[in-house]
Motif scaffolding. Sequence first.
Motif, PDB file in Angstrom:
ATOM      1  N   PHE A   1       0.785  -1.098   0.065  1.00  0.00           N
ATOM      2  CA  PHE A   1      -0.069  -0.093   0.053  1.00  0.00           C
ATOM      3  C   PHE A   1       0.934   1.139   0.074  1.00  0.00           C
ATOM      4  O   PHE A   1       1.296   2.051   0.934  1.00  0.00           O
ATOM      5  CB  PHE A   1      -0.982  -0.091   1.126  1.00  0.00           C
ATOM      6  CG  PHE A   1      -2.090  -1.045   1.118  1.00  0.00           C
ATOM      7  CD1 PHE A   1      -2.369  -1.815  -0.091  1.00  0.00           C
ATOM      8  CD2 PHE A   1      -2.441  -1.635   2.486  1.00  0.00           C
ATOM      9  CE1 PHE A   1      -3.310  -2.668   0.211  1.00  0.00           C
ATOM     10  CE2 PHE A   1      -3.428  -2.722   2.284  1.00  0.00           C
ATOM     11  CZ  PHE A   1      -3.917  -2.997   1.314  1.00  0.00           C
TER      12      PHE A   1
ATOM     13  N   ASP B   1       2.135   5.057  -0.395  1.00  0.00           N
ATOM     14  CA  ASP B   1       1.521   6.255  -0.028  1.00  0.00           C
ATOM     15  C   ASP B   1       2.344   7.317   0.139  1.00  0.00           C
ATOM     16  O   ASP B   1       2.183   8.178   0.541  1.00  0.00           O
ATOM     17  CB  ASP B   1       0.828   6.063   1.524  1.00  0.00           C
ATOM     18  CG  ASP B   1       1.845   5.734   2.558  1.00  0.00           C
ATOM     19  OD1 ASP B   1       3.228   5.699   2.173  1.00  0.00           O
ATOM     20  OD2 ASP B   1       1.415   5.720   3.730  1.00  0.00           O
TER      21      ASP B   1
ATOM     22  N   THR C   1      -2.307  -0.170  -3.521  1.00  0.00           N
ATOM     23  CA  THR C   1      -3.014   1.064  -3.568  1.00  0.00           C
ATOM     24  C   THR C   1      -2.956   1.585  -5.154  1.00  0.00           C
ATOM     25  O   THR C   1      -2.031   1.346  -5.832  1.00  0.00           O
ATOM     26  CB  THR C   1      -2.311   2.026  -2.735  1.00  0.00           C
ATOM     27  OG1 THR C   1      -0.954   2.139  -2.882  1.00  0.00           O
ATOM     28  CG2 THR C   1      -2.547   2.006  -1.375  1.00  0.00           C
TER      29      THR C   1
ATOM     30  N   TRP D   1      -2.175   4.267  -6.761  1.00  0.00           N
ATOM     31  CA  TRP D   1      -1.160   5.296  -6.638  1.00  0.00           C
ATOM     32  C   TRP D   1       0.059   5.133  -7.603  1.00  0.00           C
ATOM     33  O   TRP D   1       0.468   4.005  -7.777  1.00  0.00           O
ATOM     34  CB  TRP D   1      -0.453   4.664  -5.095  1.00  0.00           C
ATOM     35  CG  TRP D   1       0.212   5.816  -4.583  1.00  0.00           C
ATOM     36  CD1 TRP D   1       1.765   6.080  -4.724  1.00  0.00           C
ATOM     37  CD2 TRP D   1       0.099   7.188  -3.821  1.00  0.00           C
ATOM     38  NE1 TRP D   1       2.336   6.903  -4.151  1.00  0.00           N
ATOM     39  CE2 TRP D   1       1.262   7.692  -3.461  1.00  0.00           C
ATOM     40  CE3 TRP D   1      -1.062   7.785  -3.512  1.00  0.00           C
ATOM     41  CZ2 TRP D   1       1.196   8.987  -2.782  1.00  0.00           C
ATOM     42  CZ3 TRP D   1      -1.073   8.752  -2.580  1.00  0.00           C
ATOM     43  CH2 TRP D   1      -0.085   9.422  -2.361  1.00  0.00           C
TER      44      TRP D   1
ATOM     45  N   THR E   1      -7.179   5.868  -3.215  1.00  0.00           N
ATOM     46  CA  THR E   1      -6.377   6.533  -2.206  1.00  0.00           C
ATOM     47  C   THR E   1      -6.847   8.092  -2.523  1.00  0.00           C
ATOM     48  O   THR E   1      -7.280   8.384  -3.342  1.00  0.00           O
ATOM     49  CB  THR E   1      -4.971   6.627  -2.601  1.00  0.00           C
ATOM     50  OG1 THR E   1      -4.703   6.865  -3.858  1.00  0.00           O
ATOM     51  CG2 THR E   1      -4.350   5.279  -2.289  1.00  0.00           C
TER      52      THR E   1
ATOM     53  N   MET F   1      -6.195   5.933   2.670  1.00  0.00           N
ATOM     54  CA  MET F   1      -6.387   4.721   1.614  1.00  0.00           C
ATOM     55  C   MET F   1      -7.995   4.108   2.094  1.00  0.00           C
ATOM     56  O   MET F   1      -8.083   4.376   3.252  1.00  0.00           O
ATOM     57  CB  MET F   1      -5.412   3.716   1.897  1.00  0.00           C
ATOM     58  CG  MET F   1      -5.926   2.452   0.974  1.00  0.00           C
ATOM     59  SD  MET F   1      -4.745   0.874   1.391  1.00  0.00           S
ATOM     60  CE  MET F   1      -5.512   0.463   3.053  1.00  0.00           C
ATOM     61  N   ASP F   2      -8.664   3.607   1.145  1.00  0.00           N
ATOM     62  CA  ASP F   2      -9.978   3.087   1.563  1.00  0.00           C
ATOM     63  C   ASP F   2      -9.735   1.645   2.194  1.00  0.00           C
ATOM     64  O   ASP F   2      -9.799   0.683   1.673  1.00  0.00           O
ATOM     65  CB  ASP F   2     -10.846   3.111   0.376  1.00  0.00           C
ATOM     66  CG  ASP F   2     -12.251   2.606   0.792  1.00  0.00           C
ATOM     67  OD1 ASP F   2     -12.546   1.881   1.875  1.00  0.00           O
ATOM     68  OD2 ASP F   2     -13.168   2.675  -0.248  1.00  0.00           O
TER      69      ASP F   2
ATOM     70  N   ALA G   1      -9.721  -2.253   1.074  1.00  0.00           N
ATOM     71  CA  ALA G   1      -8.586  -3.230   0.918  1.00  0.00           C
ATOM     72  C   ALA G   1      -8.971  -4.392   1.846  1.00  0.00           C
ATOM     73  O   ALA G   1      -8.549  -5.353   1.485  1.00  0.00           O
ATOM     74  CB  ALA G   1      -7.392  -2.143   1.649  1.00  0.00           C
TER      75      ALA G   1
END
Length: 574
Positions: free
Chosen positions: A298, A300, A323, A325, A343, A378-379, A383
Amino acid sequence: MSNAAIYLHPDGYRTDRAQLMGRHSAGESFLRGFLRHAEVDRFHFWKGGAFGQDVYDAAINAAGPLRHEGRWIAQRNRQRLSDPGCVFIPSPTIGQESWWRRRYGPAHYSLCGLTHTTATHRAIAALEELLTCPTESWDGLICTSAAVRASVEAQLALIADDLRGRLGATRLPRPQLATIPLGVNAADFAFDAAARKAWRERLDIPVDAVVALYVGRLSARTKMNPALMAMALERAAQQTGKTVYWIVSGWAGSPQDWDAYHAATQAFCPSIIYRPVDGREAGTRFSIWSAADLFVSFSDNIQETFGLTPAEAMAAGLPCVVTDWDGYRDTVRHGVDGFRIPTYAPRPGLGEDLAFNHDNGWVSYDNYVGAAAQMAAMDVPAATRALVALIDNPDLRGRMGAAGRQRIAEELDWRHVIPRYQAFWGELAERRAAASPEPPDLARRRVNPRRTDPFTLFATYPTRALRADDRLSPGAVSDWPAAQEILSRNLAAVASWVVATEEECEAAFALASAPQGVLVADILAATPLPRRPYVERSLLWLMKFDVLRLAEPVALSPLEGDATDDSGAPNAPP
């Protein structure tokens, strides 16, 4: 297909190191892929640094073998770069090189750089140099993802607006941009049943357990915050009621960082069976994938540009939960190879204080990107749902893993990516071949004005320059052996690499030994044209140690404020 000389500094291609970064893994992977798949008749390597040949050979042997002849180009021998016609430098720092190229003409060869992290001040300065240094339209920068290309375009537009508005700049040529992903050598990550068995036995993981895997550098501030992965895995384990193992294979800055990272991560996933693994060894880096059933990452952080590990996971046949991203978005197809999790970040304009504090040096780079990452959300429920689906459904894991493996084999293996590099180099070559001659006023500006000749910049420091009509005669020495004895002393030999050869100096001394001495112009006339600048400046070195001297020394005029006697005349020595 077009060729390029690969700028080979061993640091950029070695992964056998304690402080392993993504650019090292990417560099090693590229070099192996290039040696395997480039359609060239000869490999060209441009030496970076001043290492012994054995160091360069070791870098190639680790990635090789060479399928064709390898040609090494010395660091200072830029003339030979016109043969491949392009230089590939695996960083965005091609601006300064464009100044050095101007010595030979801007169309001597093309420059091609590559983006890695673009958030550092150094990387941003490199992007600025794409506009302020003499780069041309036949140079290029490869952006490894659509996201990083957009950020590069935004940064260049901001710099261009500043140059136009503040300085009135009208001509801002820049390199071509191309979006080409990093590739992987898919065969290196092929599933290995023996490795799976060995790793599970070593880590005390049951044969039928569900295992999630993360691979990468362990830094919450500069890589990604592991709490997001831990929270989602913890919730997925609770919802499925299954025991989930999590292998975290990576490397930290120090043993203390290693311990702190794992302790902090485990606090967010107390029911997950956590297995840390040192991921720096080559055997681990390529085999650990076989121990897992799914991959989670994930990202970020703004320092990320592509993200190589999801592609490696896909090559290993692992479904990915990542993610949405930066470059992850270009690699993992949502619902096909795995799941991308939405995200969210603050709207533009809400981080100016972060940039200001970092620019002033009040906040370190690590804390700057770490602070920005803390505001990237992030959701987590999404996830969790993705992980639950994969934990509960081995058939889904198999389908997504197979789809990812196929995508790598058909699109992202280096055998497909290297031809895209070569096609881009070909486009640059076509632009270079079609380039119009430089206007005379530009052609004369072959030297970087910020790195000018010290004897030009500081011309007013000495009393005056040595002139062609100056006459020289021997100084305090009677013959050349006596001069040699003085010139060989330590203090005289300082920076001897910049002076003429001993034979040239001896010839100048012989001419000056004539009864009437010799004019500087006559010494230069007796010297081959290419060597005249070296001999001319070396006359000053011979004068410095009184091997030669001016036949008519310069007399200084009295200056206002000099000491005088009562008559007003300057005081003279007794």
